[in-house]
Design a protein around this motif. Structure first.
Motif, PDB file in Angstrom:
ATOM      1  N   LEU A  49       0.826  -1.206   0.000  1.00  0.00           N
ATOM      2  CA  LEU A  49       0.000   0.000   0.000  1.00  0.00           C
ATOM      3  C   LEU A  49       0.856   1.250   0.000  1.00  0.00           C
ATOM      4  CD1 LEU A  49      -2.991  -0.679   2.435  1.00  0.00           C
ATOM      5  CD2 LEU A  49      -3.008  -0.285  -0.037  1.00  0.00           C
ATOM      6  N   ILE A  50       1.904   1.255   0.840  1.00  0.00           N
ATOM      7  CA  ILE A  50       2.764   2.431   0.924  1.00  0.00           C
ATOM      8  C   ILE A  50       3.429   2.696  -0.428  1.00  0.00           C
ATOM      9  CG2 ILE A  50       4.872   3.343   1.968  1.00  0.00           C
ATOM     10  CD1 ILE A  50       4.069   1.770   4.506  1.00  0.00           C
ATOM     11  N   VAL A  51       4.026   1.626  -1.002  1.00  0.00           N
ATOM     12  CA  VAL A  51       4.728   1.814  -2.271  1.00  0.00           C
ATOM     13  C   VAL A  51       3.752   2.250  -3.362  1.00  0.00           C
ATOM     14  CG1 VAL A  51       6.187   0.738  -3.995  1.00  0.00           C
ATOM     15  CG2 VAL A  51       6.465   0.131  -1.621  1.00  0.00           C
ATOM     16  N   LEU A  52       2.541   1.659  -3.360  1.00  0.00           N
ATOM     17  CA  LEU A  52       1.571   2.022  -4.395  1.00  0.00           C
ATOM     18  C   LEU A  52       1.128   3.471  -4.257  1.00  0.00           C
ATOM     19  CD1 LEU A  52      -0.751  -1.041  -4.941  1.00  0.00           C
ATOM     20  CD2 LEU A  52       0.891   0.007  -6.495  1.00  0.00           C
ATOM     21  N   ALA A  53       0.920   3.909  -3.008  1.00  0.00           N
ATOM     22  CA  ALA A  53       0.527   5.305  -2.804  1.00  0.00           C
ATOM     23  C   ALA A  53       1.602   6.218  -3.366  1.00  0.00           C
ATOM     24  CB  ALA A  53       0.316   5.568  -1.313  1.00  0.00           C
ATOM     25  N   TYR A  54       2.862   5.862  -3.104  1.00  0.00           N
ATOM     26  CA  TYR A  54       3.969   6.672  -3.601  1.00  0.00           C
ATOM     27  C   TYR A  54       4.024   6.631  -5.127  1.00  0.00           C
ATOM     28  CZ  TYR A  54       8.556   8.714  -4.050  1.00  0.00           C
ATOM     29  OH  TYR A  54       9.588   9.528  -4.398  1.00  0.00           O
TER      30      TYR A  54
ATOM     31  N   GLU B 265      -4.931  11.040 -19.693  1.00  0.00           N
ATOM     32  CA  GLU B 265      -5.865   9.964 -20.002  1.00  0.00           C
ATOM     33  C   GLU B 265      -5.295   9.079 -21.087  1.00  0.00           C
ATOM     34  OE1 GLU B 265      -6.282  13.030 -20.912  1.00  0.00           O
ATOM     35  OE2 GLU B 265      -6.852  13.059 -23.024  1.00  0.00           O
ATOM     36  N   ARG B 266      -4.246   9.597 -21.806  1.00  0.00           N
ATOM     37  CA  ARG B 266      -3.614   8.832 -22.852  1.00  0.00           C
ATOM     38  C   ARG B 266      -2.868   7.622 -22.296  1.00  0.00           C
ATOM     39  NH1 ARG B 266      -2.426  11.260 -27.474  1.00  0.00           N
ATOM     40  NH2 ARG B 266      -1.310  10.016 -29.002  1.00  0.00           N
ATOM     41  N   GLN B 267      -2.331   7.776 -21.082  1.00  0.00           N
ATOM     42  CA  GLN B 267      -1.469   6.731 -20.528  1.00  0.00           C
ATOM     43  C   GLN B 267      -2.251   5.505 -20.065  1.00  0.00           C
ATOM     44  OE1 GLN B 267       1.862   6.568 -19.981  1.00  0.00           O
ATOM     45  NE2 GLN B 267       2.542   8.582 -20.593  1.00  0.00           N
ATOM     46  N   ILE B 268      -3.516   5.725 -19.689  1.00  0.00           N
ATOM     47  CA  ILE B 268      -4.253   4.596 -19.111  1.00  0.00           C
ATOM     48  C   ILE B 268      -4.455   3.467 -20.120  1.00  0.00           C
ATOM     49  CG2 ILE B 268      -6.489   3.928 -18.141  1.00  0.00           C
ATOM     50  CD1 ILE B 268      -6.350   6.439 -16.467  1.00  0.00           C
ATOM     51  N   PRO B 269      -4.887   3.779 -21.376  1.00  0.00           N
ATOM     52  CA  PRO B 269      -4.946   2.672 -22.347  1.00  0.00           C
ATOM     53  C   PRO B 269      -3.572   2.046 -22.577  1.00  0.00           C
ATOM     54  CG  PRO B 269      -6.124   4.580 -23.187  1.00  0.00           C
ATOM     55  CD  PRO B 269      -5.440   5.014 -21.940  1.00  0.00           C
ATOM     56  N   LEU B 270      -2.514   2.874 -22.616  1.00  0.00           N
ATOM     57  CA  LEU B 270      -1.175   2.334 -22.854  1.00  0.00           C
ATOM     58  C   LEU B 270      -0.792   1.362 -21.748  1.00  0.00           C
ATOM     59  CD1 LEU B 270       1.570   2.306 -24.353  1.00  0.00           C
ATOM     60  CD2 LEU B 270       2.298   4.104 -22.793  1.00  0.00           C
ATOM     61  N   LEU B 271      -0.965   1.770 -20.480  1.00  0.00           N
ATOM     62  CA  LEU B 271      -0.582   0.894 -19.377  1.00  0.00           C
ATOM     63  C   LEU B 271      -1.441  -0.365 -19.357  1.00  0.00           C
ATOM     64  CD1 LEU B 271       0.161   3.355 -16.435  1.00  0.00           C
ATOM     65  CD2 LEU B 271       1.669   2.479 -18.198  1.00  0.00           C
ATOM     66  N   GLY B 272      -2.741  -0.200 -19.659  1.00  0.00           N
ATOM     67  CA  GLY B 272      -3.621  -1.365 -19.665  1.00  0.00           C
ATOM     68  C   GLY B 272      -3.198  -2.362 -20.725  1.00  0.00           C
ATOM     69  N   VAL B 273      -2.879  -1.853 -21.924  1.00  0.00           N
ATOM     70  CA  VAL B 273      -2.461  -2.745 -22.998  1.00  0.00           C
ATOM     71  C   VAL B 273      -1.101  -3.374 -22.651  1.00  0.00           C
ATOM     72  CG1 VAL B 273      -1.808  -2.837 -25.427  1.00  0.00           C
ATOM     73  CG2 VAL B 273      -3.823  -1.580 -24.746  1.00  0.00           C
TER      74      VAL B 273
ATOM     75  N   LEU C  34       3.057   0.199 -11.835  1.00  0.00           N
ATOM     76  CA  LEU C  34       1.595   0.128 -11.986  1.00  0.00           C
ATOM     77  C   LEU C  34       1.196  -1.044 -12.889  1.00  0.00           C
ATOM     78  CD1 LEU C  34       0.233   3.753 -12.377  1.00  0.00           C
ATOM     79  CD2 LEU C  34       0.280   2.271 -10.381  1.00  0.00           C
ATOM     80  N   VAL C  35       1.886  -1.167 -14.032  1.00  0.00           N
ATOM     81  CA  VAL C  35       1.556  -2.243 -14.971  1.00  0.00           C
ATOM     82  C   VAL C  35       1.684  -3.597 -14.281  1.00  0.00           C
ATOM     83  CG1 VAL C  35       2.359  -3.444 -17.037  1.00  0.00           C
ATOM     84  CG2 VAL C  35       2.160  -0.967 -17.051  1.00  0.00           C
ATOM     85  N   MET C  36       2.813  -3.819 -13.602  1.00  0.00           N
ATOM     86  CA  MET C  36       3.030  -5.134 -12.998  1.00  0.00           C
ATOM     87  C   MET C  36       2.094  -5.367 -11.810  1.00  0.00           C
ATOM     88  SD  MET C  36       5.096  -6.601 -14.988  1.00  0.00           S
ATOM     89  CE  MET C  36       5.487  -8.129 -14.129  1.00  0.00           C
ATOM     90  N   THR C  37       1.715  -4.280 -11.114  1.00  0.00           N
ATOM     91  CA  THR C  37       0.744  -4.447 -10.024  1.00  0.00           C
ATOM     92  C   THR C  37      -0.577  -4.957 -10.578  1.00  0.00           C
ATOM     93  OG1 THR C  37       1.760  -2.661  -8.781  1.00  0.00           O
ATOM     94  CG2 THR C  37      -0.471  -3.266  -8.162  1.00  0.00           C
ATOM     95  N   VAL C  38      -0.996  -4.362 -11.696  1.00  0.00           N
ATOM     96  CA  VAL C  38      -2.245  -4.821 -12.317  1.00  0.00           C
ATOM     97  C   VAL C  38      -2.102  -6.278 -12.766  1.00  0.00           C
ATOM     98  CG1 VAL C  38      -3.702  -4.509 -14.347  1.00  0.00           C
ATOM     99  CG2 VAL C  38      -3.062  -2.551 -12.974  1.00  0.00           C
ATOM    100  N   VAL C  39      -0.931  -6.623 -13.328  1.00  0.00           N
ATOM    101  CA  VAL C  39      -0.730  -8.004 -13.764  1.00  0.00           C
ATOM    102  C   VAL C  39      -0.849  -8.954 -12.564  1.00  0.00           C
ATOM    103  CG1 VAL C  39       0.977  -9.634 -14.661  1.00  0.00           C
ATOM    104  CG2 VAL C  39       0.682  -7.436 -15.768  1.00  0.00           C
ATOM    105  N   VAL C  40      -0.124  -8.653 -11.490  1.00  0.00           N
ATOM    106  CA  VAL C  40      -0.140  -9.535 -10.322  1.00  0.00           C
ATOM    107  C   VAL C  40      -1.552  -9.600  -9.719  1.00  0.00           C
ATOM    108  CG1 VAL C  40       0.756  -9.846  -7.983  1.00  0.00           C
ATOM    109  CG2 VAL C  40       2.296  -9.181  -9.822  1.00  0.00           C
ATOM    110  N   GLY C  41      -2.217  -8.445  -9.660  1.00  0.00           N
ATOM    111  CA  GLY C  41      -3.556  -8.407  -9.093  1.00  0.00           C
ATOM    112  C   GLY C  41      -4.538  -9.245  -9.903  1.00  0.00           C
ATOM    113  N   LEU C  42      -4.497  -9.109 -11.231  1.00  0.00           N
ATOM    114  CA  LEU C  42      -5.415  -9.884 -12.070  1.00  0.00           C
ATOM    115  C   LEU C  42      -5.060 -11.369 -12.028  1.00  0.00           C
ATOM    116  CD1 LEU C  42      -6.058  -7.676 -15.224  1.00  0.00           C
ATOM    117  CD2 LEU C  42      -7.532  -8.071 -13.265  1.00  0.00           C
TER     118      LEU C  42
ATOM    119  N   ILE D 269      -7.079   4.664 -10.773  1.00  0.00           N
ATOM    120  CA  ILE D 269      -6.172   4.416 -11.907  1.00  0.00           C
ATOM    121  C   ILE D 269      -5.925   2.925 -12.060  1.00  0.00           C
ATOM    122  CG2 ILE D 269      -3.788   4.642 -12.678  1.00  0.00           C
ATOM    123  CD1 ILE D 269      -3.760   7.437 -11.772  1.00  0.00           C
ATOM    124  N   LEU D 270      -5.658   2.255 -10.940  1.00  0.00           N
ATOM    125  CA  LEU D 270      -5.389   0.822 -11.005  1.00  0.00           C
ATOM    126  C   LEU D 270      -6.582   0.092 -11.592  1.00  0.00           C
ATOM    127  CD1 LEU D 270      -3.539  -0.162  -7.733  1.00  0.00           C
ATOM    128  CD2 LEU D 270      -2.660  -0.059 -10.050  1.00  0.00           C
ATOM    129  N   VAL D 271      -7.789   0.476 -11.139  1.00  0.00           N
ATOM    130  CA  VAL D 271      -8.973  -0.228 -11.610  1.00  0.00           C
ATOM    131  C   VAL D 271      -9.189   0.028 -13.093  1.00  0.00           C
ATOM    132  CG1 VAL D 271     -11.444  -0.518 -11.316  1.00  0.00           C
ATOM    133  CG2 VAL D 271     -10.010  -0.195  -9.330  1.00  0.00           C
TER     134      VAL D 271
END
Lengths: 330, 266
Positions: free
Chosen positions: A33-38, A49-57, A97-105, B153-155
């Motif tokens: 949580l601490i690292v993610l907040a940072y 808003e451009r980055q969100i599709p990029l990171l998701g892809v 962020l990208v890898m957090t989403v990967v690990v979370g999913l 953002i994460l979601v």
């Protein structure tokens, strides 16, 4: 769809639920949580808003890339973990962020890794792997210059170190939960020292291909967040890992000592604390592991010191160069 | 070759609205995490209580129109990691259960119990997580995560990831097919070329997949701009916590506390 354990599968890094003790799991969640907040603060400005599709892809890319198998020997195969690759291409903080989403999913959709253990899984694979990869890559690039060979060496070293360090951390977390799992530290580090070679080769080839085909991609993210902060974080994590390995080792020895005490019939536990660091003491059945752990701790501390030294030298040289009016190489 | 992807998205999601499936996604996430937390808080060796929790899980699954057999079938994913726990058999001191014939290493009774406890709890936890994803649509899960204060953002990144998971996976499987069509393999299943060459080919595939992904993300962004994207993802999903959510969480929490107390003090 049974996944055979003969797969040299990096999924061995995903800690499932049930292995970590509750305090250890909660500590991991807190740290994540601490690292993610940072990280969110670091990326807030560059995430239009451009980055969100990029990171998701990119995160979907990591999933897809992990499905490309690398035939090793006989029926075994390995695949990419991806932390270092994403870190090199999109920059350290977006990569976290990208890898957090990967690990979370992976945990939520595919049960690859536990729900309570998700904190440590994020710290290992999304933070430690990404930031130490960025640190190694950045340092080596600075030391070796901007040629193609230096790009290959820096990339491969970054990939190898990121895999080995996150595996070592996984081992330490298991051992901290249950002293009977002490052997997981050298086992994890040892196996992943080999798996890391595959990661290094694949990542190296991938980065070279990108550098040849679309060099712009590789350099468009040079300003993706504060690299200095990422390096400092990485050094901190490496030192913490070394200290944790140390304390896991020293706190799990009494268990073995009790057994010795039972064996020799003086179980009244009035053991001198000095005994706990008795040098020639070995746990029955896993002789040699203590030696392995000491090597790893020594190596980790040495690496941390080396990195600090190199970092200091680089900064020193840069400031020297800046004052002498010479332009920086980077 | 195509099925070499290590996960399947096309699991039979029940469209049931009975039992747990009818709860708010937030309650389902909390219940699953609470269940796993309860398991982790139990002392080792309480196999009766583990069994009890497993039965509770199977009953809730059946009440929600999900077959326990499916849970068991999918839970093999957690098996490989069990090997990490094997050392427990040898390192925990205690009365000897049996001695390995050649190596002369003792397996202690305590070690065997600890090993079995970890593997059992881990196996049950995985099934709880599987039940969560079977009973919750991914979009609802995302909504629930945001409701539980996961950073937006994460979601939204995770939402995109899920949307493009299959697209990029089929891209990857086309790359694999191309590799298979072009590189000879021996009948023993060995790949052609040297190890180094195979690694390089894999790396090139990964690299070109990455380039394709980044270019695709550009196109996606432009297409979304054309449709009025402003950086915020809106969904039609709306849930609210109803009395059945509060009741189920209350009952679950009380049961968990009682089970943990019983396990520790009786």
């Amino acid at each position: 769809m049974i996944r055979l354990p003969i797969f040299l599968n990096v999924a061995a890094l995903h800690i499932p639920d049930g292995f970590l003790s509750v305090p250890v799991a909660l500590l991991g969640l807190l740290l994540a949580l601490i690292v993610l907040a940072y990280t969110l603060r670091q990326t807030r400005d560059l995430l239009g808003e451009r980055q969100i599709p990029l990171l998701g892809v990119m995160a979907a890319f990591v999933f897809a890339a992990q499905s490309i198998n690398f035939p090793v020997l006989g029926g075994t195969s390995g695949h990419l973990l991806g932390g270092a690759l994403v870190s090199i291409v999109v920059g350290p903080w977006p990569a976290v962020l990208v890898m957090t989403v990967v690990v979370g999913l992976q945990a939520l959709l595919f049960q690859d890794g536990g729900l309570l253990a998700i904190g440590w899984n994020i710290v290992n694979m999304a933070v430690l792997a990404v930031l130490t990869g960025a640190l190694t890559f950045g340092l080596l690039k600075r030391l070796l210059g901007s040629g193609r060979t230096s790009l290959i060496i820096a990339t491969m070293a970054a990939a190898w170190i990121s895999v080995v360090l996150s595996a070592t951390a996984t081992g330490v977390e298991l051992a901290a939960s249950d002293s009977g799992l002490l052997a997981a530290v050298p086992a994890m580090a040892g196996i992943h020292a080999i798996i890391g070679l595959g990661e290094a080769l694949i990542t190296g080839a991938a980065v070279i291909l990108i550098a040849r085909a679309r060099p712009a991609i590789l350099y468009q993210n040079q300003d993706a967040g504060d690299y200095r902060a990422a390096y400092i974080f990485a050094v901190g994590l490496i030192i913490a890992l070394a200290v944790a390995t140390f304390s896991v080792l020293s706190s799990s020895l009494p268990d073995g000592l009790e057994r010795v005490a039972l064996d020799y019939g003086f179980a009244d536990r009035a053991l001198d604390p000095i005994l706990r660091i008795m040098p020639d003491y070995t746990l029955p059945g896993i002789e040699g592991n203590i030696g392995g752990i000491i090597v790893i701790i020594g190596g980790a501390i040495l690496a941390a010191l080396l990195i600090l030294l190199v970092g200091w030298l680089v900064r020193h040289r840069q400031s020297y160069r800046a004052t002498s009016g010479e332009s920086s190489r980077i | 070759m195509i099925e070499a992807t290590n996960t399947d998205l096309n699991s039979p999601k029940t469209e049931s609205q009975s039992g747990l499936a009818s709860l708010d996604p937030r309650s389902k996430i909390l219940l699953a995490c609470g269940f796993i937390l309860t398991l982790s808080l139990l002392p080792p060796g309480e196999f009766l209580i583990y069994g009890l929790l497993l039965i509770v899980l199977y009953i809730s699954a059946s009440l929600s129109d999900c077959s326990p057999v499916y849970l068991v079938r999918r839970s093999v994913i957690a098996l490989p990691f069990a090997f990490a726990a094997v050392t427990l058999l040898f390192t925990i001191p205690g009365e000897s259960l049996l001695t390995l014939p050649i190596l002369g290493i003792d397996i202690s009774v305590e070690g065997a119990i600890r090993f079995a406890s970890i593997v059992t709890r881990s196996w049950i936890s995985v099934q709880a997580a599987i039940l969560l994803i079977i009973l919750t649509k991914v979009a609802d899960l995302m909504w629930g995560l945001q409701g539980l204060h996961t950073p937006a953002i994460l979601v939204s990144v995770a939402g995109f990831t899920y949307r493009y998971l299959d697209v990029l996976r089929s891209e990857a499987s086309r790359l694999r097919t191309a590799r298979q069509a072009r590189s000879a393999t021996l009948s023993a299943g060995r790949g052609g070329g040297t190890l180094l060459w195979r690694a390089r080919v894999t790396g090139w595939m990964v690299g070109s997949l990455m380039i394709r992904s980044m270019e695709r993300s550009e196109r996606i962004y432009n297409a979304m701009l054309a449709r009025g994207y402003t950086g915020e993802v809106k969904t039609l999903t709306r849930f609210e916590l109803r009395s059945r959510d509060y009741w189920s969480m209350l009952v679950a929490a009380l049961t968990a506390v009682i089970i943990i107390l019983v396990a520790h003090f009786l």
